[in-house]
Write a protein that holds these residues in place. Structure first.
Motif, PDB file in Angstrom:
ATOM      1  N   LEU A 145      51.461  44.029  36.501  1.00  0.00           N
ATOM      2  CA  LEU A 145      50.513  43.617  35.466  1.00  0.00           C
ATOM      3  C   LEU A 145      49.222  43.035  36.020  1.00  0.00           C
ATOM      4  CD1 LEU A 145      52.810  42.069  32.706  1.00  0.00           C
ATOM      5  CD2 LEU A 145      52.182  44.450  33.123  1.00  0.00           C
ATOM      6  N   ALA A 146      49.148  42.873  37.350  1.00  0.00           N
ATOM      7  CA  ALA A 146      47.927  42.322  37.949  1.00  0.00           C
ATOM      8  C   ALA A 146      46.723  43.198  37.659  1.00  0.00           C
ATOM      9  CB  ALA A 146      48.119  42.161  39.458  1.00  0.00           C
ATOM     10  N   ASP A 147      46.931  44.511  37.502  1.00  0.00           N
ATOM     11  CA  ASP A 147      45.823  45.439  37.304  1.00  0.00           C
ATOM     12  C   ASP A 147      45.839  46.087  35.919  1.00  0.00           C
ATOM     13  OD1 ASP A 147      43.500  46.484  38.386  1.00  0.00           O
ATOM     14  OD2 ASP A 147      44.462  48.336  39.041  1.00  0.00           O
ATOM     15  N   VAL A 148      46.672  45.574  35.010  1.00  0.00           N
ATOM     16  CA  VAL A 148      46.689  46.081  33.634  1.00  0.00           C
ATOM     17  C   VAL A 148      45.605  45.363  32.835  1.00  0.00           C
ATOM     18  CG1 VAL A 148      48.040  46.119  31.504  1.00  0.00           C
ATOM     19  CG2 VAL A 148      49.108  46.753  33.656  1.00  0.00           C
ATOM     20  N   HIS A 149      44.892  46.114  32.020  1.00  0.00           N
ATOM     21  CA  HIS A 149      43.741  45.535  31.329  1.00  0.00           C
ATOM     22  C   HIS A 149      44.139  44.602  30.188  1.00  0.00           C
ATOM     23  CE1 HIS A 149      42.056  49.078  33.410  1.00  0.00           C
ATOM     24  NE2 HIS A 149      40.962  48.350  33.480  1.00  0.00           N
ATOM     25  N   HIS A 150      45.129  45.007  29.379  1.00  0.00           N
ATOM     26  CA  HIS A 150      45.597  44.141  28.294  1.00  0.00           C
ATOM     27  C   HIS A 150      47.103  44.295  28.133  1.00  0.00           C
ATOM     28  CE1 HIS A 150      41.291  44.099  26.729  1.00  0.00           C
ATOM     29  NE2 HIS A 150      41.609  42.832  26.838  1.00  0.00           N
ATOM     30  N   VAL A 151      47.725  43.232  27.641  1.00  0.00           N
ATOM     31  CA  VAL A 151      49.177  43.202  27.433  1.00  0.00           C
ATOM     32  C   VAL A 151      49.443  42.855  25.977  1.00  0.00           C
ATOM     33  CG1 VAL A 151      51.351  42.076  28.072  1.00  0.00           C
ATOM     34  CG2 VAL A 151      49.616  42.531  29.822  1.00  0.00           C
ATOM     35  N   ASN A 377      34.684  49.641  34.337  1.00  0.00           N
ATOM     36  CA  ASN A 377      35.600  50.279  35.271  1.00  0.00           C
ATOM     37  C   ASN A 377      35.718  49.452  36.550  1.00  0.00           C
ATOM     38  OD1 ASN A 377      36.105  52.528  33.604  1.00  0.00           O
ATOM     39  ND2 ASN A 377      34.225  53.533  34.301  1.00  0.00           N
ATOM     40  N   SER A 378      36.888  49.534  37.180  1.00  0.00           N
ATOM     41  CA  SER A 378      37.162  48.736  38.381  1.00  0.00           C
ATOM     42  C   SER A 378      37.064  49.609  39.625  1.00  0.00           C
ATOM     43  CB  SER A 378      38.560  48.115  38.300  1.00  0.00           C
ATOM     44  OG  SER A 378      38.671  47.255  37.188  1.00  0.00           O
ATOM     45  N   SER A 379      36.456  49.067  40.663  1.00  0.00           N
ATOM     46  CA  SER A 379      36.413  49.749  41.952  1.00  0.00           C
ATOM     47  C   SER A 379      37.670  49.409  42.743  1.00  0.00           C
ATOM     48  CB  SER A 379      35.174  49.316  42.737  1.00  0.00           C
ATOM     49  OG  SER A 379      35.265  47.931  43.047  1.00  0.00           O
ATOM     50  N   LEU A 380      37.869  50.095  43.854  1.00  0.00           N
ATOM     51  CA  LEU A 380      39.018  49.791  44.708  1.00  0.00           C
ATOM     52  C   LEU A 380      38.951  48.350  45.212  1.00  0.00           C
ATOM     53  CD1 LEU A 380      41.566  50.668  46.239  1.00  0.00           C
ATOM     54  CD2 LEU A 380      40.081  51.520  48.075  1.00  0.00           C
ATOM     55  N   ALA A 381      37.755  47.877  45.513  1.00  0.00           N
ATOM     56  CA  ALA A 381      37.594  46.497  45.983  1.00  0.00           C
ATOM     57  C   ALA A 381      38.008  45.496  44.905  1.00  0.00           C
ATOM     58  CB  ALA A 381      36.137  46.264  46.393  1.00  0.00           C
ATOM     59  N   ASP A 382      37.652  45.801  43.636  1.00  0.00           N
ATOM     60  CA  ASP A 382      38.059  44.916  42.531  1.00  0.00           C
ATOM     61  C   ASP A 382      39.576  44.866  42.409  1.00  0.00           C
ATOM     62  OD1 ASP A 382      35.410  44.405  41.852  1.00  0.00           O
ATOM     63  OD2 ASP A 382      35.314  46.138  40.512  1.00  0.00           O
ATOM     64  N   ARG A 383      40.218  46.015  42.536  1.00  0.00           N
ATOM     65  CA  ARG A 383      41.675  46.080  42.421  1.00  0.00           C
ATOM     66  C   ARG A 383      42.344  45.323  43.554  1.00  0.00           C
ATOM     67  NH1 ARG A 383      43.977  51.400  42.608  1.00  0.00           N
ATOM     68  NH2 ARG A 383      45.741  50.499  41.486  1.00  0.00           N
ATOM     69  N   ILE A 384      41.841  45.489  44.756  1.00  0.00           N
ATOM     70  CA  ILE A 384      42.408  44.773  45.912  1.00  0.00           C
ATOM     71  C   ILE A 384      42.278  43.268  45.709  1.00  0.00           C
ATOM     72  CG2 ILE A 384      42.038  44.280  48.361  1.00  0.00           C
ATOM     73  CD1 ILE A 384      41.390  47.234  48.744  1.00  0.00           C
ATOM     74  N   SER A 388      45.487  40.779  45.476  1.00  0.00           N
ATOM     75  CA  SER A 388      45.616  39.744  46.507  1.00  0.00           C
ATOM     76  C   SER A 388      45.708  38.353  45.907  1.00  0.00           C
ATOM     77  CB  SER A 388      44.436  39.814  47.472  1.00  0.00           C
ATOM     78  OG  SER A 388      43.215  39.570  46.790  1.00  0.00           O
ATOM     79  N   HIS A 389      45.262  38.202  44.646  1.00  0.00           N
ATOM     80  CA  HIS A 389      45.334  36.898  43.967  1.00  0.00           C
ATOM     81  C   HIS A 389      46.364  36.893  42.836  1.00  0.00           C
ATOM     82  CE1 HIS A 389      41.410  36.628  45.975  1.00  0.00           C
ATOM     83  NE2 HIS A 389      41.541  35.314  45.895  1.00  0.00           N
TER      84      HIS A 389
END
Length: 437
Positions: A145-151, A377-384, A388-389
Protein backbone atom coordinates in the motif's frame (compact mmCIF):
# COMPACT_ATOMS: atom_id res chain seq x y z
CA UNK A 1 -14.98 11.81 -15.86
CA UNK A 2 -15.21 8.34 -17.45
CA UNK A 3 -12.77 5.70 -16.21
CA UNK A 4 -11.49 2.40 -17.60
CA UNK A 5 -11.33 0.25 -14.47
CA UNK A 6 -9.72 -3.14 -13.92
CA UNK A 7 -10.93 -4.97 -10.81
CA UNK A 8 -8.38 -7.53 -9.58
CA UNK A 9 -8.73 -10.22 -6.92
CA UNK A 10 -8.15 -13.92 -6.37
CA UNK A 11 -11.72 -14.08 -5.14
CA UNK A 12 -14.45 -14.03 -7.77
CA UNK A 13 -17.25 -16.18 -9.13
CA UNK A 14 -17.74 -19.15 -9.29
CA UNK A 15 -16.26 -18.86 -5.80
CA UNK A 16 -18.83 -17.36 -3.41
CA UNK A 17 -18.39 -14.85 -0.62
CA UNK A 18 -18.65 -11.20 0.34
CA UNK A 19 -15.65 -10.02 -1.72
CA UNK A 20 -16.89 -11.84 -4.83
CA UNK A 21 -20.37 -10.33 -4.52
CA UNK A 22 -18.94 -6.87 -3.83
CA UNK A 23 -16.76 -6.90 -6.98
CA UNK A 24 -19.61 -8.14 -9.17
CA UNK A 25 -22.27 -5.71 -7.91
CA UNK A 26 -19.93 -2.70 -7.95
CA UNK A 27 -18.78 -3.55 -11.47
CA UNK A 28 -22.37 -3.79 -12.73
CA UNK A 29 -23.28 -0.41 -11.27
CA UNK A 30 -20.15 1.23 -12.68
CA UNK A 31 -21.03 -0.16 -16.11
CA UNK A 32 -24.50 1.34 -15.81
CA UNK A 33 -22.91 4.70 -14.97
CA UNK A 34 -20.93 4.70 -18.22
CA UNK A 35 -17.53 3.39 -17.13
CA UNK A 36 -15.59 0.54 -18.70
CA UNK A 37 -14.94 -2.33 -16.27
CA UNK A 38 -13.02 -5.58 -16.69
CA UNK A 39 -12.10 -8.13 -14.01
CA UNK A 40 -8.91 -10.16 -13.58
CA UNK A 41 -8.89 -13.30 -11.43
CA UNK A 42 -7.31 -16.75 -11.59
CA UNK A 43 -8.78 -19.78 -13.34
CA UNK A 44 -11.30 -21.89 -11.44
CA UNK A 45 -11.09 -25.48 -12.64
CA UNK A 46 -12.09 -25.56 -16.30
CA UNK A 47 -13.21 -21.94 -16.22
CA UNK A 48 -10.21 -20.28 -17.86
CA UNK A 49 -9.67 -17.65 -20.52
CA UNK A 50 -12.11 -14.79 -21.20
CA UNK A 51 -15.74 -15.00 -20.10
CA UNK A 52 -18.59 -12.50 -20.34
CA UNK A 53 -21.16 -11.99 -17.59
CA UNK A 54 -24.31 -9.87 -17.42
CA UNK A 55 -24.13 -6.56 -19.32
CA UNK A 56 -20.98 -7.74 -21.13
CA UNK A 57 -18.89 -7.63 -17.96
CA UNK A 58 -15.59 -9.08 -19.16
CA UNK A 59 -13.65 -11.44 -16.87
CA UNK A 60 -10.11 -12.70 -17.46
CA UNK A 61 -9.57 -16.08 -15.76
CA UNK A 62 -5.77 -16.38 -15.83
CA UNK A 63 -4.09 -19.83 -15.82
CA UNK A 64 -2.08 -19.20 -12.64
CA UNK A 65 -1.05 -21.71 -9.97
CA UNK A 66 -3.34 -21.60 -6.92
CA UNK A 67 -1.31 -22.18 -3.75
CA UNK A 68 -3.64 -21.92 -0.73
CA UNK A 69 -7.20 -20.91 0.08
CA UNK A 70 -7.95 -19.80 -3.52
CA UNK A 71 -4.91 -17.48 -3.60
CA UNK A 72 -2.25 -17.76 -6.30
CA UNK A 73 1.36 -18.57 -5.53
CA UNK A 74 3.07 -15.18 -5.00
CA UNK A 75 5.75 -14.81 -7.68
CA UNK A 76 5.60 -11.05 -8.39
CA UNK A 77 7.57 -10.92 -11.65
CA UNK A 78 5.98 -13.81 -13.55
CA UNK A 79 2.55 -12.13 -13.68
CA UNK A 80 3.92 -8.89 -15.19
CA UNK A 81 3.79 -9.94 -18.90
CA UNK A 82 0.14 -11.06 -18.90
CA UNK A 83 -1.08 -8.30 -16.58
CA UNK A 84 0.73 -5.67 -18.68
CA UNK A 85 -0.78 -7.09 -21.86
CA UNK A 86 -4.33 -6.96 -20.46
CA UNK A 87 -3.97 -3.46 -19.02
CA UNK A 88 -2.63 -2.09 -22.29
CA UNK A 89 -5.09 -3.98 -24.48
CA UNK A 90 -8.06 -2.77 -22.42
CA UNK A 91 -6.62 0.78 -22.12
CA UNK A 92 -7.02 0.67 -18.32
CA UNK A 93 -6.67 3.93 -16.39
CA UNK A 94 -7.33 2.65 -12.84
CA UNK A 95 -6.48 -0.74 -11.29
CA UNK A 96 -8.70 -1.54 -8.30
CA UNK A 97 -7.44 -4.39 -6.10
CA UNK A 98 -9.65 -6.15 -3.56
CA UNK A 99 -8.82 -8.05 -0.34
CA UNK A 100 -5.60 -8.02 1.69
CA UNK A 101 -5.51 -11.83 1.31
CA UNK A 102 -5.28 -11.65 -2.50
CA UNK A 103 -1.74 -12.08 -3.84
CA UNK A 104 -2.99 -11.43 -7.38
CA UNK A 105 -4.46 -8.06 -6.35
CA UNK A 106 -1.22 -6.93 -4.73
CA UNK A 107 0.89 -8.03 -7.70
CA UNK A 108 -1.42 -6.35 -10.24
CA UNK A 109 -1.35 -3.06 -8.31
CA UNK A 110 2.45 -3.27 -8.08
CA UNK A 111 2.72 -3.80 -11.85
CA UNK A 112 0.21 -1.01 -12.54
CA UNK A 113 2.28 1.45 -10.48
CA UNK A 114 5.37 0.38 -12.43
CA UNK A 115 3.49 1.15 -15.66
CA UNK A 116 2.29 4.54 -14.40
CA UNK A 117 -1.35 3.47 -14.00
CA UNK A 118 -3.29 4.78 -10.99
CA UNK A 119 -4.28 2.29 -8.26
CA UNK A 120 -7.02 1.93 -5.65
CA UNK A 121 -7.32 -0.79 -3.01
CA UNK A 122 -10.34 -1.97 -1.01
CA UNK A 123 -9.69 -3.71 2.30
CA UNK A 124 -12.54 -6.04 3.30
CA UNK A 125 -11.09 -7.55 6.49
CA UNK A 126 -9.72 -6.86 9.95
CA UNK A 127 -6.35 -8.13 11.16
CA UNK A 128 -4.60 -8.39 14.50
CA UNK A 129 -1.16 -7.15 15.47
CA UNK A 130 0.29 -9.72 17.87
CA UNK A 131 0.41 -13.18 16.25
CA UNK A 132 3.09 -14.19 13.76
CA UNK A 133 0.68 -14.43 10.83
CA UNK A 134 -0.62 -10.89 11.39
CA UNK A 135 2.87 -9.45 11.78
CA UNK A 136 4.00 -10.91 8.46
CA UNK A 137 0.78 -9.91 6.70
CA UNK A 138 1.02 -6.35 8.00
CA UNK A 139 4.61 -6.05 6.77
CA UNK A 140 3.52 -7.14 3.31
CA UNK A 141 0.58 -4.73 3.42
CA UNK A 142 2.90 -1.82 4.26
CA UNK A 143 4.96 -2.67 1.19
CA UNK A 144 1.93 -3.10 -1.08
CA UNK A 145 0.00 0.00 0.00
CA UNK A 146 3.03 2.32 0.10
CA UNK A 147 2.49 3.09 -3.59
CA UNK A 148 -1.32 2.82 -3.79
CA UNK A 149 -2.98 6.15 -4.47
CA UNK A 150 -6.16 5.66 -2.41
CA UNK A 151 -7.58 3.01 -0.09
CA UNK A 152 -11.23 2.18 0.58
CA UNK A 153 -12.44 0.49 3.77
CA UNK A 154 -15.93 -0.85 4.44
CA UNK A 155 -16.31 0.62 7.95
CA UNK A 156 -14.68 3.20 10.21
CA UNK A 157 -13.34 0.40 12.40
CA UNK A 158 -11.79 -1.16 9.31
CA UNK A 159 -10.25 2.20 8.35
CA UNK A 160 -8.63 2.60 11.77
CA UNK A 161 -7.33 -0.98 11.58
CA UNK A 162 -5.89 -0.54 8.07
CA UNK A 163 -4.29 2.84 8.84
CA UNK A 164 -2.50 1.36 11.85
CA UNK A 165 -1.45 -1.86 10.10
CA UNK A 166 -0.13 -0.25 6.93
CA UNK A 167 1.09 3.05 8.48
CA UNK A 168 -1.06 5.03 6.02
CA UNK A 169 -1.98 8.69 5.95
CA UNK A 170 -5.65 8.67 7.10
CA UNK A 171 -6.50 11.32 4.49
CA UNK A 172 -5.91 8.85 1.64
CA UNK A 173 -8.32 6.29 3.14
CA UNK A 174 -12.05 6.47 2.36
CA UNK A 175 -14.94 4.67 4.07
CA UNK A 176 -17.57 3.22 1.75
CA UNK A 177 -19.80 0.50 3.28
CA UNK A 178 -21.00 -2.62 1.53
CA UNK A 179 -24.55 -2.85 0.22
CA UNK A 180 -27.26 -5.39 -0.56
CA UNK A 181 -29.47 -5.99 -3.56
CA UNK A 182 -32.81 -5.43 -1.83
CA UNK A 183 -34.70 -6.60 -4.93
CA UNK A 184 -33.26 -10.08 -4.34
CA UNK A 185 -33.36 -10.25 -0.54
CA UNK A 186 -37.07 -9.73 0.05
CA UNK A 187 -39.14 -10.97 3.03
CA UNK A 188 -41.68 -13.77 2.77
CA UNK A 189 -43.33 -14.43 6.17
CA UNK A 190 -45.42 -17.26 4.67
CA UNK A 191 -42.30 -19.46 4.65
CA UNK A 192 -42.00 -19.35 8.45
CA UNK A 193 -43.32 -22.03 10.80
CA UNK A 194 -45.89 -20.64 13.26
CA UNK A 195 -45.31 -23.45 15.79
CA UNK A 196 -41.62 -22.74 16.33
CA UNK A 197 -38.93 -20.05 16.39
CA UNK A 198 -36.27 -20.74 13.80
CA UNK A 199 -32.76 -19.37 14.28
CA UNK A 200 -30.84 -19.17 10.99
CA UNK A 201 -27.05 -19.21 10.71
CA UNK A 202 -25.41 -18.62 7.31
CA UNK A 203 -21.64 -18.72 7.58
CA UNK A 204 -18.44 -20.49 6.70
CA UNK A 205 -17.94 -23.01 9.49
CA UNK A 206 -14.49 -21.85 10.57
CA UNK A 207 -12.97 -20.62 13.84
CA UNK A 208 -13.06 -16.88 13.10
CA UNK A 209 -16.82 -17.11 12.44
CA UNK A 210 -17.32 -18.12 16.08
CA UNK A 211 -18.51 -21.68 15.41
CA UNK A 212 -17.08 -22.76 18.79
CA UNK A 213 -19.45 -20.25 20.38
CA UNK A 214 -22.31 -21.60 18.27
CA UNK A 215 -21.54 -25.13 19.45
CA UNK A 216 -22.02 -23.95 23.04
CA UNK A 217 -25.11 -21.85 22.30
CA UNK A 218 -27.14 -24.59 20.61
CA UNK A 219 -27.55 -27.02 23.57
CA UNK A 220 -27.97 -24.17 26.07
CA UNK A 221 -30.74 -22.40 24.15
CA UNK A 222 -32.49 -25.65 23.16
CA UNK A 223 -32.61 -26.65 26.84
CA UNK A 224 -34.19 -23.33 27.82
CA UNK A 225 -36.54 -22.96 24.83
CA UNK A 226 -38.25 -26.15 23.59
CA UNK A 227 -39.75 -24.27 20.61
CA UNK A 228 -36.41 -23.07 19.19
CA UNK A 229 -34.93 -24.76 16.12
CA UNK A 230 -31.65 -24.07 14.31
CA UNK A 231 -31.20 -23.92 10.52
CA UNK A 232 -27.48 -23.75 9.67
CA UNK A 233 -26.13 -23.14 6.17
CA UNK A 234 -22.47 -23.28 5.25
CA UNK A 235 -19.56 -25.69 5.32
CA UNK A 236 -16.05 -25.82 6.68
CA UNK A 237 -13.70 -27.64 9.07
CA UNK A 238 -15.87 -26.83 12.12
CA UNK A 239 -18.89 -28.69 10.75
CA UNK A 240 -17.76 -31.85 12.55
CA UNK A 241 -18.01 -29.95 15.86
CA UNK A 242 -21.66 -29.05 15.22
CA UNK A 243 -22.44 -32.63 14.20
CA UNK A 244 -20.89 -33.88 17.44
CA UNK A 245 -22.99 -31.44 19.50
CA UNK A 246 -26.15 -32.49 17.67
CA UNK A 247 -25.43 -36.16 18.35
CA UNK A 248 -24.35 -35.69 21.97
CA UNK A 249 -27.49 -33.76 22.96
CA UNK A 250 -29.90 -35.72 20.71
CA UNK A 251 -30.96 -32.63 18.75
CA UNK A 252 -31.31 -34.19 15.31
CA UNK A 253 -34.91 -32.97 15.01
CA UNK A 254 -34.05 -29.41 16.10
CA UNK A 255 -30.73 -28.67 14.39
CA UNK A 256 -30.59 -28.91 10.60
CA UNK A 257 -27.22 -28.67 8.83
CA UNK A 258 -27.71 -27.70 5.18
CA UNK A 259 -24.06 -27.76 4.11
CA UNK A 260 -22.80 -25.38 1.45
CA UNK A 261 -25.52 -23.07 0.07
CA UNK A 262 -25.16 -21.34 -3.30
CA UNK A 263 -25.51 -17.56 -3.10
CA UNK A 264 -28.62 -17.56 -5.29
CA UNK A 265 -30.31 -19.84 -2.72
CA UNK A 266 -29.35 -17.85 0.40
CA UNK A 267 -32.55 -15.79 0.37
CA UNK A 268 -34.70 -18.95 0.21
CA UNK A 269 -33.02 -20.19 3.40
CA UNK A 270 -33.17 -16.85 5.23
CA UNK A 271 -36.92 -16.36 4.76
CA UNK A 272 -37.57 -19.64 6.62
CA UNK A 273 -36.21 -18.10 9.82
CA UNK A 274 -37.36 -15.67 12.48
CA UNK A 275 -33.94 -14.75 13.92
CA UNK A 276 -30.53 -14.50 12.26
CA UNK A 277 -27.52 -15.28 14.44
CA UNK A 278 -23.98 -14.01 13.70
CA UNK A 279 -21.28 -15.32 16.06
CA UNK A 280 -18.23 -13.93 14.23
CA UNK A 281 -15.12 -13.09 16.22
CA UNK A 282 -13.91 -10.53 13.67
CA UNK A 283 -15.80 -8.64 10.97
CA UNK A 284 -15.05 -5.43 9.09
CA UNK A 285 -18.69 -5.01 8.01
CA UNK A 286 -20.66 -8.32 7.85
CA UNK A 287 -22.87 -8.22 4.78
CA UNK A 288 -24.72 -11.31 6.02
CA UNK A 289 -26.60 -9.39 8.72
CA UNK A 290 -27.71 -6.78 6.16
CA UNK A 291 -29.03 -9.52 3.86
CA UNK A 292 -30.88 -11.11 6.79
CA UNK A 293 -32.35 -7.77 7.87
CA UNK A 294 -33.48 -7.13 4.30
CA UNK A 295 -35.33 -10.47 4.44
CA UNK A 296 -37.16 -9.28 7.57
CA UNK A 297 -35.34 -11.30 10.26
CA UNK A 298 -34.44 -10.14 13.74
CA UNK A 299 -30.64 -10.01 13.97
CA UNK A 300 -28.52 -11.11 16.94
CA UNK A 301 -24.78 -10.54 16.60
CA UNK A 302 -21.53 -10.30 18.48
CA UNK A 303 -20.38 -6.76 19.22
CA UNK A 304 -17.09 -6.91 17.30
CA UNK A 305 -15.26 -4.97 14.59
CA UNK A 306 -17.45 -2.83 12.36
CA UNK A 307 -20.72 -4.64 13.20
CA UNK A 308 -22.05 -1.92 15.59
CA UNK A 309 -21.81 0.57 12.69
CA UNK A 310 -23.95 -1.48 10.31
CA UNK A 311 -27.47 -1.35 11.81
CA UNK A 312 -29.24 1.02 14.22
CA UNK A 313 -29.91 -0.26 17.75
CA UNK A 314 -33.59 -0.99 17.14
CA UNK A 315 -32.73 -3.41 14.32
CA UNK A 316 -30.08 -5.52 16.05
CA UNK A 317 -29.39 -7.27 19.36
CA UNK A 318 -25.68 -6.90 20.16
CA UNK A 319 -23.91 -9.24 22.58
CA UNK A 320 -20.40 -9.86 23.79
CA UNK A 321 -18.60 -12.78 22.12
CA UNK A 322 -19.46 -15.24 24.88
CA UNK A 323 -21.97 -18.08 25.13
CA UNK A 324 -23.87 -16.53 28.05
CA UNK A 325 -24.21 -13.09 26.47
CA UNK A 326 -25.35 -14.49 23.12
CA UNK A 327 -27.86 -16.87 24.71
CA UNK A 328 -29.32 -13.98 26.73
CA UNK A 329 -29.61 -11.85 23.57
CA UNK A 330 -31.29 -14.71 21.71
CA UNK A 331 -33.78 -15.16 24.56
CA UNK A 332 -34.59 -11.44 24.44
CA UNK A 333 -35.20 -11.73 20.70
CA UNK A 334 -37.46 -14.78 21.19
CA UNK A 335 -39.41 -12.99 23.94
CA UNK A 336 -39.89 -9.90 21.76
CA UNK A 337 -41.15 -12.08 18.91
CA UNK A 338 -43.58 -13.92 21.20
CA UNK A 339 -44.94 -10.67 22.64
CA UNK A 340 -45.12 -8.93 19.27
CA UNK A 341 -42.58 -6.25 20.19
CA UNK A 342 -40.76 -6.39 16.88
CA UNK A 343 -40.57 -4.33 13.72
CA UNK A 344 -42.45 -5.94 10.85
CA UNK A 345 -40.45 -7.72 8.09
CA UNK A 346 -41.73 -5.30 5.44
CA UNK A 347 -40.59 -2.25 7.42
CA UNK A 348 -37.17 -3.83 8.03
CA UNK A 349 -36.83 -4.46 4.31
CA UNK A 350 -37.85 -0.91 3.38
CA UNK A 351 -35.36 0.62 5.79
CA UNK A 352 -32.49 -1.51 4.48
CA UNK A 353 -33.42 -0.75 0.87
CA UNK A 354 -32.98 2.95 1.68
CA UNK A 355 -29.82 2.56 3.78
CA UNK A 356 -27.68 0.30 1.58
CA UNK A 357 -27.74 0.41 -2.21
CA UNK A 358 -25.05 -0.55 -4.72
CA UNK A 359 -25.87 2.56 -6.73
CA UNK A 360 -24.78 4.69 -3.78
CA UNK A 361 -21.61 2.62 -3.36
CA UNK A 362 -20.82 3.12 -7.07
CA UNK A 363 -21.35 6.90 -6.84
CA UNK A 364 -19.01 7.16 -3.86
CA UNK A 365 -16.42 4.88 -5.46
CA UNK A 366 -16.62 7.03 -8.58
CA UNK A 367 -15.57 10.05 -6.51
CA UNK A 368 -12.54 8.11 -5.28
CA UNK A 369 -11.65 7.33 -8.90
CA UNK A 370 -12.02 11.01 -9.82
CA UNK A 371 -9.71 12.04 -6.96
CA UNK A 372 -7.21 9.35 -7.96
CA UNK A 373 -7.20 10.38 -11.62
CA UNK A 374 -6.46 14.00 -10.63
CA UNK A 375 -3.25 13.01 -8.80
CA UNK A 376 0.06 13.66 -10.64
CA UNK A 377 1.93 10.74 -12.16
CA UNK A 378 4.83 9.31 -10.14
CA UNK A 379 8.37 8.85 -11.41
CA UNK A 380 10.59 5.93 -10.41
CA UNK A 381 12.40 8.25 -8.00
CA UNK A 382 9.08 9.17 -6.33
CA UNK A 383 8.20 5.50 -5.92
CA UNK A 384 11.61 4.65 -4.46
CA UNK A 385 11.22 7.50 -1.97
CA UNK A 386 7.78 6.24 -0.87
CA UNK A 387 8.93 2.64 -0.48
CA UNK A 388 12.06 3.65 1.43
CA UNK A 389 9.89 5.55 3.94
CA UNK A 390 7.07 3.00 4.15
CA UNK A 391 8.42 1.26 7.26
CA UNK A 392 7.81 -2.13 5.65
CA UNK A 393 11.20 -3.52 6.75
CA UNK A 394 13.84 -5.03 4.49
CA UNK A 395 14.14 -1.68 2.69
CA UNK A 396 17.01 -2.73 0.43
CA UNK A 397 15.18 -5.90 -0.61
CA UNK A 398 11.99 -3.95 -1.32
CA UNK A 399 13.86 -1.38 -3.41
CA UNK A 400 15.54 -4.20 -5.32
CA UNK A 401 12.09 -5.62 -6.19
CA UNK A 402 10.90 -2.21 -7.38
CA UNK A 403 13.93 -1.62 -9.59
CA UNK A 404 14.00 -5.16 -11.05
CA UNK A 405 10.27 -4.97 -11.86
CA UNK A 406 10.82 -1.60 -13.53
CA UNK A 407 13.69 -2.97 -15.66
CA UNK A 408 11.61 -6.05 -16.58
CA UNK A 409 8.78 -3.74 -17.68
CA UNK A 410 11.21 -1.72 -19.82
CA UNK A 411 12.45 -4.95 -21.40
CA UNK A 412 8.86 -5.95 -22.23
CA UNK A 413 8.32 -2.53 -23.79
CA UNK A 414 11.14 -3.41 -26.19
CA UNK A 415 10.25 -7.07 -26.82
CA UNK A 416 6.47 -6.50 -27.06
CA UNK A 417 5.97 -2.82 -27.94
CA UNK A 418 2.63 -1.42 -26.91
CA UNK A 419 2.02 -0.21 -30.45
CA UNK A 420 1.77 -3.88 -31.49
CA UNK A 421 -0.88 -4.62 -28.87
CA UNK A 422 -4.30 -4.19 -30.44
CA UNK A 423 -6.74 -2.20 -28.33
CA UNK A 424 -10.12 -3.72 -27.52
CA UNK A 425 -12.95 -1.61 -28.97
CA UNK A 426 -14.80 0.00 -26.09
CA UNK A 427 -18.38 -1.13 -25.60
CA UNK A 428 -19.09 1.81 -23.32
CA UNK A 429 -21.03 4.53 -25.04
CA UNK A 430 -19.49 7.99 -24.92
CA UNK A 431 -23.00 9.28 -24.51
CA UNK A 432 -23.70 7.21 -21.38
CA UNK A 433 -25.59 9.28 -18.88
CA UNK A 434 -24.19 9.46 -15.38
CA UNK A 435 -26.51 10.10 -12.49
CA UNK A 436 -25.92 13.34 -10.62
CA UNK A 437 -23.56 12.96 -7.66
Amino acid sequence: MVHNVCMVSDFFFPNTGGVESHIYQLSQCLLQRGHKVVIITHAYGRRTGVRYLTNNLKVYYLPLLVAYNQCILPTLFTTLPIVRYILLREDITIVHGHSAFSALAHEAMFHASTMGIKTVFTDHSLFGFADASSIITNKILKFSLADVHHVICVSHTSKENTVLRAALNPHKVYVIPNAVDSTVFTPDPTQRRSDRTTVVVMSRLVYRKGIDLLAGIIPELCARRPDVHFLIGGDGPKRILLEEVRERYQLQDRVQLLGSVNHENVRDVLVQGDIFLNTSLTEAFCIAIVEAESCGLQVVSTRIGGVPEVLPDELIYLAEPSIKSLVDALENAVDDKTLGRIISPSERHQRISRMYTWQNVARRTEKVYDATADLPNSSLADRIHRYSHSGSGWVLFVLLLVIVNYLFWKLLEILVPRKKIELVPSQVSNLAQREPA
